[in-house]
Design an enzyme around this catalytic site. Structure first.
Site, PDB file in Angstrom:
ATOM      1  CG  ASP A 248       0.164   0.314   2.542  1.00 12.25           C
ATOM      2  OD1 ASP A 248       1.064  -0.367   2.420  1.00 12.25           O
ATOM      3  OD2 ASP A 248      -0.915   0.703   3.220  1.00 12.25           O
ATOM      4  CD  GLU A 249       4.705   3.210   2.818  1.00 12.44           C
ATOM      5  OE1 GLU A 249       4.197   3.545   4.454  1.00 12.44           O
ATOM      6  OE2 GLU A 249       5.797   2.727   2.875  1.00 12.44           O
TER       7      GLU A 249
END
Length: 366
Positions: A115-116
């Site tokens: 998610d990054e």
DNA sequence: TCTGGGGTCCTTCCGCCA
DNA sequence: TCTGTGGCGGAAGGACCC
């Protein structure tokens, strides 16, 4: 991405919007579709087991629930919160979607997990141009365009930090979460970064924070004010110097757009602690199963491993590892199981076990 | 109410060898 | 033959991150 797993679940179950929702726990606790078409969700109340919170929605966080917290503790704080099991397949799907939405606008991307990401904006068209009175209007517009595209392609919100380096971008992206866009320059470091707790620096974990606290250092500004020589005395040359640089917002790490995996592993925590002798058969079959899963993982990605290891966690949470480097790389379930068995023989098994894992390192493409 | 699963990177120690 | 030094790979543990 903002509260990523939870946000993906809210796409599926929009009726949960605004409610405290917690993701975590085992395969059970699946929502049940009622005859009237509504869904019956599991609640945190009465949870029994060893799961932890992987993600909590913002309303759940307001009740004092956060990631990493045991679900039993979370249940005590927020019994009425909805509990949903993790669905990594869905999260991986949305992860690919958000990354390709970014790549349509800014193709130079460093992956930082599900998610990054870090994104290079420097050389994108217009990124260096002012816009009206805003000297950074050009790059701000590019960042906003990325955020818009992510929302359009996934329905999810993200938070972005636009700064001169990765260290500052990581911090900045968290200054206005969720759904924020923060732009800052080196000149903003004293005003915006120095008041923050040292833990906000990526690379200062709980241990380093404790040691800094013992030196009377709680905030980034206090760290920045210390003599670098003093930091080197307490933390060693490499880490001491790095602490000083980080506190001043300096970071020259380049973007890393490609990486090869170093290791792959599978591990499991038992529902109850197992005893090496009394639960010998169960332990043996868990090890066989983990080896089989690991073999599938290796083969699916096209790797073989030269170093097979095991990981044990005892009832008192002490963790030990053993590994074994082989003459030939392998990816076969039976061979992995055999090597893991040899590792297991080198451990004193008088205490009971809560976790068993198998790891493959020294990966080579096949 | 104890604390998941999947990773990376670094340090230290040890044995082997030149 | 004895002793010291330094490099290197493997093993183990630990800190940190998502």
């Amino acid at each position: 991405m903002d509260a990523f797993y939870a946000s993906v679940e809210l796409l599926r179950y929009p009726e949960l919007k605004g409610q405290p929702v917690v993701i975590g726990g085992g395969r059970r606790h699946q929502p049940v579709l009622q005859p009237d078409g509504t869904r019956q969700f599991a609640r945190l109340a009465g949870y029994v087991g060893r799961g932890v919170v992987t993600t909590a929605t913002y309303p759940a966080r307001d009740l004092g629930v956060g990631s990493g917290m045991g679900l039993m503790k979370a249940a005590a704080r927020a019994p009425q919160a909805v509990l949903l099991p993790t669905d990594f397949e869905a999260y991986r799907r949305l992860s690919r979607a958000f990354k390709s939405a970014v790549a349509e606008i800014a193709p130079q991307i460093e992956d930082r997990g599900i998610d990054e990401i870090y994104i290079e904006l420097t050389h994108l068209p217009g990124a260096q141009e002012p816009l009206g009175l805003d000297p950074y209007g050009g790059v701000r517009a590019v960042a906003q365009e990325i955020r818009n595209n992510v929302r359009q392609r996934t329905g999810l919100s993200c938070s972005v930090g636009v700064t001169p380096n990765k260290l500052l971008s990581k911090i900045a992206s968290e200054l206005d979460k969720p759904d924020g866009l923060t732009l800052l320059t080196e000149a903003d470091v004293p005003r915006l970064i120095w008041p923050l707790p040292v833990r906000r620096i990526n690379g200062i974990g709980p241990k380093a924070a404790d040691r800094l606290l013992a030196l009377g250092i709680q905030r980034v500004g206090q760290l920045a004010a210390r003599d670098p020589a003093e930091l080197v005395t307490h933390f060693g040359r490499a880490y001491g110097r790095w602490l000083h640089e980080a506190a001043h917002g300096r970071d020259d790490r380049p973007l890393s757009t490609h990486s090869e995996p170093v290791s792959m592993s599978r591990e499991t925590t038992f529902a109850r602690d197992l005893h090496a002798v009394r639960d010998r058969d169960e332990l043996g079959s868990v090890l066989t199963e983990l080896a089989a899963q690991l073999a599938v993982d290796l083969q699916k990605k096209g790797y073989a491993s030269r170093t097979i290891g095991i990981k044990l966690r005892f009832e008192d949470f002490k963790t030990v590892t053993r590994d074994l480097t082989l003459a030939q790389p392998l990816a076969d379930a039976g061979a992995i199981r055999h090597a893991a068995g040899l590792c297991l023989k080198r451990v004193d098994l008088t205490r009971r076990l809560r976790l068993l894992g198998v790891r493959a390192g020294g990966l080579v493409k096949v």
